[in-house]
Every structure is written in structure tokens, then in C-alpha cells.
Design an enzyme around this catalytic site. Structure first.
Site, PDB file in Angstrom:
ATOM      1  N   ARG A 127       0.064  12.762  10.374  1.00  0.00           N
ATOM      2  CA  ARG A 127       1.376  13.397  10.598  1.00  0.00           C
ATOM      3  C   ARG A 127       1.542  14.601   9.689  1.00  0.00           C
ATOM      4  O   ARG A 127       1.240  14.516   8.496  1.00  0.00           O
ATOM      5  CB  ARG A 127       2.506  12.402  10.304  1.00  0.00           C
ATOM      6  CG  ARG A 127       2.526  11.299  11.299  1.00  0.00           C
ATOM      7  CD  ARG A 127       3.698  10.367  11.164  1.00  0.00           C
ATOM      8  NE  ARG A 127       3.662   9.489  12.319  1.00  0.00           N
ATOM      9  CZ  ARG A 127       4.023   8.219  12.331  1.00  0.00           C
ATOM     10  NH1 ARG A 127       4.500   7.667  11.231  1.00  0.00           N
ATOM     11  NH2 ARG A 127       3.948   7.511  13.429  1.00  0.00           N
ATOM     12  N   ARG A 161       9.992   2.858  10.797  1.00  0.00           N
ATOM     13  CA  ARG A 161      10.953   2.382   9.792  1.00  0.00           C
ATOM     14  C   ARG A 161      12.306   2.076  10.423  1.00  0.00           C
ATOM     15  O   ARG A 161      12.983   2.942  10.944  1.00  0.00           O
ATOM     16  CB  ARG A 161      11.054   3.365   8.623  1.00  0.00           C
ATOM     17  CG  ARG A 161      11.650   4.698   8.909  1.00  0.00           C
ATOM     18  CD  ARG A 161      11.426   5.654   7.747  1.00  0.00           C
ATOM     19  NE  ARG A 161      10.013   5.995   7.626  1.00  0.00           N
ATOM     20  CZ  ARG A 161       9.568   7.189   7.229  1.00  0.00           C
ATOM     21  NH1 ARG A 161      10.402   8.147   6.897  1.00  0.00           N
ATOM     22  NH2 ARG A 161       8.280   7.431   7.155  1.00  0.00           N
ATOM     23  N   ASP A 196       0.797  -1.230   0.000  1.00  0.00           N
ATOM     24  CA  ASP A 196       0.000   0.000   0.000  1.00  0.00           C
ATOM     25  C   ASP A 196       0.832   1.285   0.000  1.00  0.00           C
ATOM     26  O   ASP A 196       0.328   2.347  -0.306  1.00  0.00           O
ATOM     27  CB  ASP A 196      -0.923   0.017   1.242  1.00  0.00           C
ATOM     28  CG  ASP A 196      -0.166  -0.174   2.545  1.00  0.00           C
ATOM     29  OD1 ASP A 196       1.064  -0.310   2.508  1.00  0.00           O
ATOM     30  OD2 ASP A 196      -0.808  -0.190   3.617  1.00  0.00           O
ATOM     31  N   HIS A 197       2.110   1.181   0.307  1.00  0.00           N
ATOM     32  CA  HIS A 197       2.920   2.400   0.424  1.00  0.00           C
ATOM     33  C   HIS A 197       3.523   2.822  -0.918  1.00  0.00           C
ATOM     34  O   HIS A 197       3.331   3.932  -1.370  1.00  0.00           O
ATOM     35  CB  HIS A 197       4.050   2.187   1.439  1.00  0.00           C
ATOM     36  CG  HIS A 197       3.629   2.377   2.864  1.00  0.00           C
ATOM     37  ND1 HIS A 197       2.663   1.617   3.452  1.00  0.00           N
ATOM     38  CD2 HIS A 197       4.047   3.244   3.827  1.00  0.00           C
ATOM     39  CE1 HIS A 197       2.505   2.004   4.711  1.00  0.00           C
ATOM     40  NE2 HIS A 197       3.329   2.998   4.960  1.00  0.00           N
ATOM     41  N   SER A 251       7.566   7.266  12.479  1.00  0.00           N
ATOM     42  CA  SER A 251       7.453   5.964  11.827  1.00  0.00           C
ATOM     43  C   SER A 251       8.237   4.859  12.516  1.00  0.00           C
ATOM     44  O   SER A 251       9.166   5.099  13.273  1.00  0.00           O
ATOM     45  CB  SER A 251       7.956   6.148  10.401  1.00  0.00           C
ATOM     46  OG  SER A 251       8.647   5.033   9.955  1.00  0.00           O
TER      47      SER A 251
END
Ligand code: MIC
Ligand code: SF4
Length: 643
Positions: free
Chosen positions: A382, A543, A67-68, A541
Site C-alpha cells: 500500500r 480495521r 507484529d504491528h 485495511s
């Protein structure tokens, strides 16, 4: 003897506890029932899982979402999708094809189960708290460990009850509630807490609204947020054809909390987060009349049927203002399907909205960057500077209602002036799981399935054991609230997520574009790179690239005033020591480029974590508060190196 009265958090955690005692240990190990990944963090998670040599996932359910990175300029994204699909087939993971929707919305609709644990390689995984799940965001390698059957470790939580009473007024919605909570608690200082929503007002909120609140709890920096599983949850699951997934989980009468905060829903006003932090909360009223250039509706926070249908009701028979651009990204195919059936899609098109792909898209700056200096109202979670892709843009976070009301005039408007009727919870959602592949082989995998690896998939680098002493350099000095978007930018750089040497070129790009070259030069000279930071380093995030790429560049330690939970865990996972200044004023004793001596770092990590660092302006003490597990990982050079 009568059993202790428990809150929702205690009930779920005690049923999943595999290590530690909440009464005395600082860290707990919990069993993970479900995992989710998305493509931007998923490739690394699966590369790491592969290197663990486990034949198939050991969870009840693991889902890999795409989805990103859906824009597919160049071959890189498509290569990643193919890799992810082949991994899912081989290891018994359900694969959600690109185009199916946004991971958190989809997981809530189709898989989230009350009373279970979910670990996701995305910081907004707590969306699952909307259906009474303990859902936590973490780095990819933690997901890999969970898929291999290992425990996940959390700081022993303190639980804050957010007591909801009353009922929201028309035009006010869940986004305003979470902004109210953010106004009170801010984006820092909440590490280690879990927020549990309780009180009579909970019953007035439908599941998508609860999910919005739990989703954006990520911005508080808490471990997660959770709602009880009650009659509303039961109705939602039944409408999703999942009545069998329901279990009731509500706090016992007299259950204890470490703190309580009450929100009277009937008094909540429309709120917004002003640039450049979700914690920078003001009322919509205070900005009324501000000219707006762009409005983006969607993201995992506000892309449910309830949200987009509400927008359609505001725009019905009207047109968006001439000089405002309005884009809408729905959360899933189910949402689009319902909007198509009830005529909302036609309304939105007729109103002049740009209908975007049901993916993260604008939220992560993958497209739809606003023009120079634009005011952009967005319903996502965000608004860090530059995240939209335009550094000079002023991004305000708002509810779908405020977004829709403002779209009509091109100025910030109060949604309570001409509110629309509440969207009732659907009795039955249309179910179409055709874009979830490998459901039949979930947990088993397909024998002989081959992994497809395009040229964008590079091997994962491994850390080295921590040296006895280090001679280092303060490779960069940054201030407070540095987000993972500063450390490891997404947007246009996102497509290099599966290629660490390539992605590492952009570490700290928005703060110091020379960081990469300087670090490599220092590394060549045998010097360790050290990052100096202020409060709340690594917000945002999950990440792990924000730790993995610095590790690749020879970063051995971060010395900060404070570090956020997920990022701190990622640093440890990649062998970077997360120190804090014993005396925060010592932050002023270090400048970028200073030579630093970290003599005895290995013994310090193995011992009490305290180290004297010598710099040009004298020595100062730093400390890493580490569990035994974390010490072991750091001494080995990170989780992968420890296996
Ligand atoms: C985000 O909202 O920042 C992201 C992109 O979803 C990240 C994950 C990532 O960096 O891939 C998150 O929230 O964890
Ligand atoms: Fe995607 Fe945005 Fe949600 Fe992150 S916050 S998962 S980028 S929609």
C-alpha cells in the site's frame, strides 16, 4: 448423474457452506476452520470475544500474532501484548510472541492448510490463498464470532479465472504479476469477486510467489484470491515438515468461471505502483533514472526467504548508493535463520542495509518514515498518501528485484539488466516453533488463567438501537477512494487501538482534525452525524476501528457512491447504516455541515432500504442493500448489541 465440474473456489466453499444457496442467495454463511488476529486489531477482537461469554475457542486453530505495534514507545504496546498473551492462554489460542515475525508469513509457513477456511482480522489474510486456502480478511468482531463457532458471511462470489501461461523472465517476479492484474482491474469495482489463479503458468510459481499475488489481491478489493493446491504446494508443505497437511485441490476440467483474464508471464515487465495508490500502475522502464532517497524491503507481501535471498544476490559484494537509505525487514525467524546460515545477512550488512525487526514496521508507518518530499521505493502493498508517516513522500511499490537493483545506484533501475539466478525452493526449512506459545493447550485453554489488563485496555462501547427518525448533520464530506488510513490513521496513533475514547480523537485526522470535536458537539445536541463520501469509501485495511470509533462519535450513517466490502461489513457490525446514493449526482446536493433529515430511517432499514433524505438543497434518495441478517444487526445497533 455426473457431479458438476467445480473450480477451486466452489470446491472449498461448498465443503464449508452452512447458510444460503449459491444459486440464488446474495449472501452465504461459511464455516471457519482457522482464525488469525494481529495485535492492532486483536485486542478489540478478543475484548468482543470475551463479552460473548464463550469458555474457549471452537475453531480447529486460532492464532494470535504480535507484529504491528512492536515499537513500544510508552507502556501501551507492551500492555496490549500482555493482555493478548493472557487471553490466548485462557481461551485455547496459540500465541505468537512479538519477535516471531509477521502474521501472514508465519501463518503460511506453519499453519495454512489447503482446502480449509481462514478468517483473519487483517485485510492481507488472503496470503493463505498461496497454499490453496480460502483466506479472508474481516473486522475483529467477525473473527470473535468465528472463534465462538459462528458462521462468516460473504457476498455470494463471482469467480474470475486469472489464467497464467508461460514463465517469468529473469528479474521479473510475482509482485510484477499482481501489479499487472491491478493495472487491469484497479482498486475499485471488484467487490464480491474471488480471483482464482489457474493455467499452466501456475506450476512455474513457488508458494512464496503465489502468496505475494494472493496477498496483494487485497488491493483489488476482492473477497479473496486463491491458487490451486498442487505438486508445488505439496513440496512446500513437506519442506515445512507438514506433509500431512497437503490435499490436492485443483479445478476440474471444464470448470466454469464468471470471467477469465489471461496473463502471459513471459511478457510481464517489471512494474511499479506510483503514488498514491496500488492501482496507479506504471512500468519501471517509464520511471528509469528517477532519483530515490529511500528503499524499504519486506512486509507481508515480500519478506520470504526467496525474496530477501534474491535481494542479497543482487547486493553481493557491492554497496548501496551513498545517498539512499535501505532498510530490510524479514518476515519471520525462519527467514532470518536461513539468511544467517547461507551468508545473506552478512552480505546485506556489508552492503550497508539497515536490518530491521521482523515485523510490520515501516509498512504501516510505525517507523522509518522518509524525509520530506522523499522518493521511497517499497516492496509492501500500500502506498496511500501519508501511510509511510510522511505526507509529502512519494512512495512507489516495487518488487524486491527492482528495489535491490535501484539500491545500488540510488535511481530507479531495471532489475532485468543484470538479473540474478532464481532462488530454488528449499528442500527443508529450519523449523523452530518455540515462539508459538500454548500449542499444547490450543483449543482447550488453561483453567484458572487470569486476563491481564493494563490501563490502555478500555471496555468496548456498545451501539444503541436505531431510532425511528433521525435529525442529522453532514459531519464531513470526502471524495473518492477514501481509505481506512484516512478514516482511522495508524502510524503514531496505532498504540491507542485498545482504547476507543482515546483513539476516536483521531478519526479523519488527515482530512479534518476538527471532526472529533464537531461530532461530539453534534451528539450532545441530539444530532446524528452522517459521513458523505464518493466512490470506494473505506478501501484498504480491515480495521474495524474505522467504524467503531465513528460509532462512538455518534455517526449513524454513511452515504457514499460506493463502499468497499470489509468496511461496509464493519459499518453494519457497529450499527452504522451503509447507504449509497441512488443517483450518484446527488452527491453534489450535500455540503459538509448541512442539516439532514433522515425521517423513517428505522422503517427504511427494516424494509427495502430506500430512504428520502432532506437537505438544504432539496431531497434525494439513498438506498442500503441489506440482507435480513444485516437489517437485524442495524436495528439492534450493531452485532454486540444484538447478542
Ligand atoms: C494494514 O496493512 O493496513 C494493516 C495495518 O495491516 C491493517 C490492519 C490494521 O489496521 O490493523 C489491515 O490490512 O487490515
Ligand atoms: Fe503488516 Fe503491512 Fe502486512 Fe499490514 S500490509 S499486515 S501492516 S506488513
Amino acid at each position: 448423474m455426473k457431479a458438476k465440474q467445480m473450480n477451486v473456489v466452489e470446491k472449498i466453499l461448498s465443503a464449508h457452506l452452512v447458510e444460503g444457496d449459491p444459486a440464488k442467495d446474495p449472501e452465504l454463511g461459511i464455516r471457519i476452520d482457522q482464525t488469525l488476529t494481529q495485535d492492532a486489531t486483536g485486542t478489540m477482537a478478543y475484548l468482543q470475544f470475551e463479552s460473548m461469554g464463550v469458555p474457549r475457542v471452537k475453531t480447529d486453530l486460532s492464532v494470535s500474532y504480535v507484529d504491528h505495534n512492536t515499537v513500544q514507545i510508552g507502556f501501551e504496546n507492551a500492555d496490549d501484548h500482555d493482555f493478548l498473551q493472557s487471553v490466548a492462554k485462557k481461551y485455547g489460542i496459540v500465541y505468537s510472541k512479538c519477535g516471531n515475525g509477521i502474521c501472514h508469513q508465519l501463518h503460511l509457513e506453519r499453519f495454512g492448510k489447503p482446502g480449509t477456511t481462514l478468517l483473519g482480522s487483517d485485510s492481507h489474510t488472503p496470503t493463505g490463498g498461496g497454499v490453496g486456502q480460502i483466506a479472508i480478511g474481516a473486522g475483529g468482531i467477525d473473527i470473535a464470532v468465528a472463534m465462538a463457532g459462528g458462521a462468516f458471511h460473504i457476498p455470494t462470489p463471482k469467480v474470475r479465472a486469472i489464467v497464467l501461461k508461460g514463465k517469468l523472465r529473469k528479474g521479473v517476479s510475482a509482485k510484477d504479476v499482481i501489479l499487472k492484474v491491478l493495472e487491469k482491474f484497479g482498486t475499485k469495482g471488484n467487490v464480491g469477486w474471488i480471483f482464482e489463479y489457474t493455467g499452466p503458468g501456475v506450476a512455474t510459481l513457488d508458494v512464496p510467489s503465489r502468496a505475494t499475488i494472493a496477498n496483494m489481491g487485497a488491493e483489488l478489493g476482492v473477497t479473496t484470491s486463491v491458487f490451486p493446491s498442487d505438486a508445488v504446494t505439496k513440496q512446500f508443505l513437506a519442506a515445512q515438515g507438514r506433509a500431512k497437511d497437503f490435499v490436492k485441490i485443483v479445478a476440474d476440467k471444464g470448470a466454469k468461471y464468471d470471467d477469465t483474464f489471461t496473463v502471459d508471464l513471459s511478457k510481464v515487465e517489471p512494474m511499479m505502483a506510483a503514488p498514491h495508490s496500488p492501482g496507479n500502475v506504471v512500468t519501471v522502464k517509464s520511471k528509469k533514472g528517477l532519483k530515490v532517497n529511500q528503499i524499504m524491503i519486506g512486509s507481508c507481501t515480500n519478506s520470504s526467504y526467496r525474496d530477501i535471498r534474491t535481494v542479497a544476490l543482487y547486493l553481493k559484494g557491492k554497496h548501496v548508493a551513498d545517498d539512499v537509505e535501505v532498510g530490510i525487514a524479514c518476515g519471520s525467524r525462519q527467514v532470518i535463520n536461513m539468511l544467517a546460515k547461507d551468508g545473506s545477512l552478512a552480505i546485506l550488512h556489508a552492503a550497508g542495509c539497515r536490518m530491521l525487526e521482523n515485523a510490520c514496521g515501516f509498512c504501516i508507518g510505525a517507523h522509518m518514515s522518509p524525509r520530506t518530499g522523499a522518493v521511497s521505493l517499497r516492496t509492501n502493498n500500500r502506498n496511500f498518501e501519508g501511510r509511510s508517516g510522511t505526507k509529502s513522500a512519494q512512495v512507489y511499490l516495487v518488487s524486491p528485484e527492482t528495489a535491490a537493483a535501484s539500491a545500488l545506484t540510488g535511481k530507479v533501475e531495471l532489475p532485468t539488466k543484470n538479473p540474478v539466478a532464481a532462488v530454488p525452493s528449499p528442500k527443508k526449512f529450519p523449523i523452530d516453533d518455540a515462539m508459538f506459545l500454548y500449542r499444547a493447550t490450543a483449543g482447550k485453554g488453561v483453567k484458572g488463567a487470569e486476563i491481564v489488563r493494563g490501563p490502555n485496555i478500555a471496555p468496548v462501547p456498545k451501539g444503541e438501537p436505531l431510532a425511528k427518525d433521525l435529525k442529522g448533520v453532514a459531519a464531513i464530506k470526502v471524495g473518492d477512494k477514501i481509505t481506512t488510513d484516512h478514516i482511522m490513521p495508524a502510524g503514531a496513533r496505532l498504540k491507542f487501538r485498545s482504547n476507543i475514547p482515546q483513539y476516536a480523537k483521531f478519526v479523519f485526522e488527515p482530512c479534518d482534525p476538527k471532526f472529533h470535536d464537531n461530532c461530539l458537539a453534534n451528539k450532545e445536541k441530539g444530532l446524528a452525524n452522517v459521513i458523505i463520501a464518493g466512490e470506494s469509501y473505506g478501501q484498504g485495511s480491515s480495521r474495524e476501528h474505522a467504524a467503531l470509533c465513528p460509532m462512538y462519535l455518534g455517526v449513524k450513517a454513511v452515504i457514499a457512491k460506493s463502499i468497499e466490502r470489509i468496511h461496509r461489513a464493519n459499518l453494519v457490525n457497529f450499527g452504522i447504516v451503509p447507504f449509497f446514493f441512488e443517483n450518484p449526482k446527488d452527491y453534489d446536493k450535500v455540503a459538509a455541515g448541512d442539516a439532514l433529515e433522515l425521517k423513517g430511517i428505522r422503517d427504511a432499514v427494516a424494509g427495502d432500504g430506500v430512504l428520502e433524505v432532506k437537505g438544504p438543497k432539496g431531497t434525494f434518495r439513498v438506498k442500503a442493500a441489506l440482507s435480513d441478517r444485516e437489517k437485524h444487526l442495524l436495528l439492534c445497533g450493531g452485532l454486540l448489541a444484538s447478542l
